[in-house]
Write an enzyme that holds these catalytic residues in place. Structure first.
Site, short mmCIF file in Angstrom:
data_model
loop_
_atom_site.label_atom_id
_atom_site.label_comp_id
_atom_site.label_asym_id
_atom_site.label_seq_id
_atom_site.Cartn_x
_atom_site.Cartn_y
_atom_site.Cartn_z
N LYS A 9 -19.76 45.01 -24.33
CA LYS A 9 -20.38 46.23 -23.81
C LYS A 9 -20.36 47.33 -24.88
O LYS A 9 -19.69 47.19 -25.93
CB LYS A 9 -19.62 46.64 -22.54
N TYR A 49 -27.37 43.75 -13.30
CA TYR A 49 -26.32 44.04 -12.32
C TYR A 49 -26.87 44.18 -10.89
O TYR A 49 -26.25 44.85 -10.06
CB TYR A 49 -25.57 45.32 -12.72
N PHE A 57 -20.18 52.49 -7.70
CA PHE A 57 -20.08 52.68 -9.15
C PHE A 57 -21.33 52.19 -9.90
O PHE A 57 -21.37 52.23 -11.13
CB PHE A 57 -18.83 51.97 -9.70
N ARG A 85 -13.85 33.41 -18.70
CA ARG A 85 -13.35 34.49 -17.82
C ARG A 85 -11.84 34.67 -18.01
O ARG A 85 -11.32 35.78 -17.93
CB ARG A 85 -13.65 34.18 -16.36
N THR A 91 -10.97 41.95 -14.15
CA THR A 91 -11.96 43.04 -14.26
C THR A 91 -11.31 44.39 -14.54
O THR A 91 -11.78 45.15 -15.38
CB THR A 91 -12.77 43.13 -12.94
N ARG A 102 -9.40 42.03 -22.23
CA ARG A 102 -9.24 43.32 -21.52
C ARG A 102 -7.78 43.76 -21.51
O ARG A 102 -7.47 44.94 -21.59
CB ARG A 102 -9.80 43.21 -20.11
N ASN A 112 -14.50 48.45 -19.71
CA ASN A 112 -13.68 47.24 -19.88
C ASN A 112 -14.21 46.23 -20.91
O ASN A 112 -13.97 45.04 -20.84
CB ASN A 112 -13.41 46.58 -18.52
N HIS A 115 -18.34 41.54 -20.75
CA HIS A 115 -18.80 40.86 -19.52
C HIS A 115 -18.86 39.36 -19.78
O HIS A 115 -19.23 38.94 -20.89
CB HIS A 115 -20.21 41.34 -19.16
N GLU A 126 -28.45 34.52 -16.31
CA GLU A 126 -28.22 35.60 -17.28
C GLU A 126 -28.72 35.20 -18.67
O GLU A 126 -29.29 36.02 -19.39
CB GLU A 126 -26.73 35.97 -17.30
#
Ligand code: RTP
Length: 147
Positions: A9, A49, A57, A85, A91, A102, A112, A115, A126
């Site tokens: 990100k 998203y 949010f 993951r 998250t 993270r 964070n 993704h 995606e």
């Protein structure tokens, strides 16, 4: 072979974490199949998203994602979605274990760093969204028994 979509990100790119993150996936043994630095616009971020559009949010999340370039990647390997993951961590960085991306580099859930697709089917969608031009067809020259 299984593939996943990983995106560093804007905060991760700006903090100079691209090399560190790529290194973690490479050292684990996964294969980099797609890579580009791209700044997306609001409609694109909303599409990515879309499942979260009802969340309180959502607006802030979209603003964050369009705020600067992201590093979009496709990684390939056995169980790469689930393992990816795990490498990323929970998250909310307050709950991410040390040793995860993270857990090591983030504090705030709204910043964070990274993704990763949450399932094989969402990875497929995606990858199609972020890499409409397709991705490189190449095989690592390692023997198949080496990860
Ligand atoms: P991601 O899609 O970014 O990999 O994150 P995730 O699956 O771990 O989490 P998800 O529930 O899909 O949320 C997507 C992103 O939205 C932001 N978020 N903010 N309470 C909040 O302010 C909040 N909750 C989620 C995070 O950036 C999260 O990664």
């Amino acid at each position: 072979m299984e593939q996943t979509f990983i995106m560093i990100k804007p905060d991760g790119v700006q903090r100079g974490l691209v090399g560190e993150i790529i290194s973690r996936f490479e050292k684990k043994g996964f294969t980099l199949k797609g890579l580009k630095l791209i700044t997306v616009d609001q409609p694109f971020a909303e599409k990515h998203y879309a499942d979260l559009s009802a969340k309180p949010f959502f607006r802030g999340l979209v603003e964050y994602i369009v705020s600067g370039p992201v590093c979009a990647m496709v990684w390939e390997g056995k169980n790469v979605v689930t393992t990816g993951r795990k490498i990323i961590g929970a998250t909310n960085p307050a709950e991410s274990a040390p040793g995860t991306i993270r857990g090591d580099f983030a504090i705030d859930i709204g910043r964070n760093v990274i993704h990763g697709s949450d399932a094989v089917e969402s990875a497929r969608k995606e990858i199609a969204l972020w890499f409409p031009e397709g991705i490189a067809e190449w095989q690592s020259s390692l023997h198949s028994w080496i990860y």
